[in-house]
Design a protein around this motif. Structure first.
Motif, short mmCIF file in Angstrom:
data_model
loop_
_atom_site.label_atom_id
_atom_site.label_comp_id
_atom_site.label_asym_id
_atom_site.label_seq_id
_atom_site.Cartn_x
_atom_site.Cartn_y
_atom_site.Cartn_z
N PRO A 58 1.07 -1.58 0.05
CA PRO A 58 0.00 0.12 -0.05
C PRO A 58 1.06 0.99 -0.29
O PRO A 58 1.92 1.26 0.36
N LEU A 59 0.91 2.08 -1.03
CA LEU A 59 1.26 3.42 -1.02
C LEU A 59 0.69 4.42 0.55
O LEU A 59 -0.13 4.28 1.24
N THR A 60 2.11 4.80 0.87
CA THR A 60 2.10 5.08 2.21
C THR A 60 2.96 6.71 2.69
O THR A 60 4.52 6.17 1.65
N GLY A 61 2.30 7.73 2.82
CA GLY A 61 4.09 8.52 3.25
C GLY A 61 4.58 8.14 4.26
O GLY A 61 6.05 8.91 4.26
N ALA A 62 4.44 7.15 5.69
CA ALA A 62 5.55 6.21 6.20
C ALA A 62 7.19 5.97 4.78
O ALA A 62 7.76 5.94 5.26
N ARG A 63 6.84 6.13 3.56
CA ARG A 63 7.54 5.68 2.68
C ARG A 63 7.73 6.16 1.60
O ARG A 63 7.51 7.55 1.19
N ARG A 64 9.41 6.81 1.26
CA ARG A 64 9.65 7.51 -0.16
C ARG A 64 9.27 6.89 -1.58
O ARG A 64 10.18 5.58 -1.46
N TYR A 65 8.67 7.25 -2.69
CA TYR A 65 8.43 6.32 -3.25
C TYR A 65 9.17 7.78 -4.94
O TYR A 65 9.32 9.03 -4.42
N VAL A 66 9.73 6.83 -6.30
CA VAL A 66 10.06 7.75 -7.58
C VAL A 66 9.64 6.62 -8.26
O VAL A 66 9.63 5.39 -8.76
N TRP A 167 0.96 0.51 -24.06
CA TRP A 167 2.13 1.73 -23.39
C TRP A 167 1.84 1.42 -22.11
O TRP A 167 0.67 1.30 -21.62
N GLN A 168 3.04 1.47 -20.49
CA GLN A 168 2.76 0.75 -19.43
C GLN A 168 2.58 2.58 -18.83
O GLN A 168 4.14 3.53 -18.78
N VAL A 169 1.85 2.71 -17.90
CA VAL A 169 1.61 3.83 -16.77
C VAL A 169 3.17 3.55 -15.66
O VAL A 169 3.54 2.14 -15.15
N PRO A 170 3.94 4.36 -16.11
CA PRO A 170 5.51 4.12 -15.33
C PRO A 170 5.22 3.88 -13.60
O PRO A 170 4.03 4.14 -13.06
N ALA A 171 5.61 2.57 -13.08
CA ALA A 171 5.48 2.08 -11.81
C ALA A 171 6.33 3.03 -11.05
O ALA A 171 7.36 4.05 -11.13
N ILE A 172 5.35 2.91 -9.41
CA ILE A 172 5.67 3.94 -8.40
C ILE A 172 7.18 2.68 -7.46
O ILE A 172 6.34 1.67 -7.05
N LEU A 173 8.01 2.90 -7.73
CA LEU A 173 8.67 2.41 -7.18
C LEU A 173 9.58 3.19 -6.00
O LEU A 173 9.34 3.74 -5.34
N PRO A 174 9.45 2.37 -4.53
CA PRO A 174 10.43 3.22 -3.65
C PRO A 174 11.62 3.39 -3.81
O PRO A 174 12.66 2.96 -4.50
N ALA A 175 11.52 4.94 -3.64
CA ALA A 175 13.30 4.98 -3.63
C ALA A 175 14.58 4.73 -2.41
O ALA A 175 14.47 4.00 -1.59
N ALA A 176 15.12 5.04 -3.10
CA ALA A 176 16.60 4.11 -2.39
C ALA A 176 17.06 5.35 -1.28
O ALA A 176 16.42 6.37 -0.81
#
Length: 178
Positions: A58-66, A167-176
């Protein structure tokens, strides 16, 4: 969250379905109305929705994404088309934030990498790097969702977007970490 997943195809972490014409699929009509009041047909607009990151979390502001958009890989739109990526909290409201930014779109002055790619940063705190801050979409500290709006999609691209073969919607990846 599960109420949104039924009846949608899942591609690259997003839920995608043709909208605007439902026939007797009253459940899908109700879900689309709950996520965003009304919706145009795919020939006019498409609305990929993300509740999870690429890893299925689940998407959460406790993590950072790119969100990495390769050079030349923005949505396939007609000359008059446009796109936006809007962030909502778990209740479907935009998130108050220090820069009053609730969406990034084709008119946002984004930093591009030397290779032409774009990286969007989704996190609760402002990135310290000025280029990342320029491409920052602030998140709440809790759960959130993202909705792409693509108006004027190229007709030939619609089937591939809907079934995941194009075409694929760009993935939401956990940021380093860092």
């Amino acid at each position: 969250m599960e109420r949104y997943r039924q009846g949608f195809a899942r591609h690259n972490g997003y839920l995608i379905t043709p909208t605007g014409t439902y026939g007797t699929d009253h459940r899908l009509r109700a879900v689309v109305t709950q996520v965003g009041l009304g919706a145009l047909q795919p020939e006019q607009a498409m609305y990929p929705l993300a509740l999870l990151d690429r890893a299925g979390q689940p998407l959460t502001g406790a993590r950072r994404y790119v969100v990495r958009i390769p050079a030349g890989a923005l949505p396939p739109l007609t000359a008059t088309g446009f796109w936006s990526l809007t962030l909502y909290d778990g209740d479907g409201f935009v998130v108050p934030n220090e820069i009053d930014r609730y969406a990034i779109n084709d008119r946002t002055d984004l930093h591009r990498n030397p290779d032409g790619s774009i990286e969007l940063y989704l996190q609760a705190t402002r990135p310290t790097d000025p280029n990342q801050a320029r491409n920052w979409l602030p998140t709440p500290t809790g759960g959130f969702r993202l909705l792409w709006r693509m108006y004027g999609t190229l007709p030939a691209a619609i089937p591939g977007i809907l079934d995941g073969t194009g075409w694929q919607v760009p993935a939401i990846l956990p940021a380093a970490a860092g």
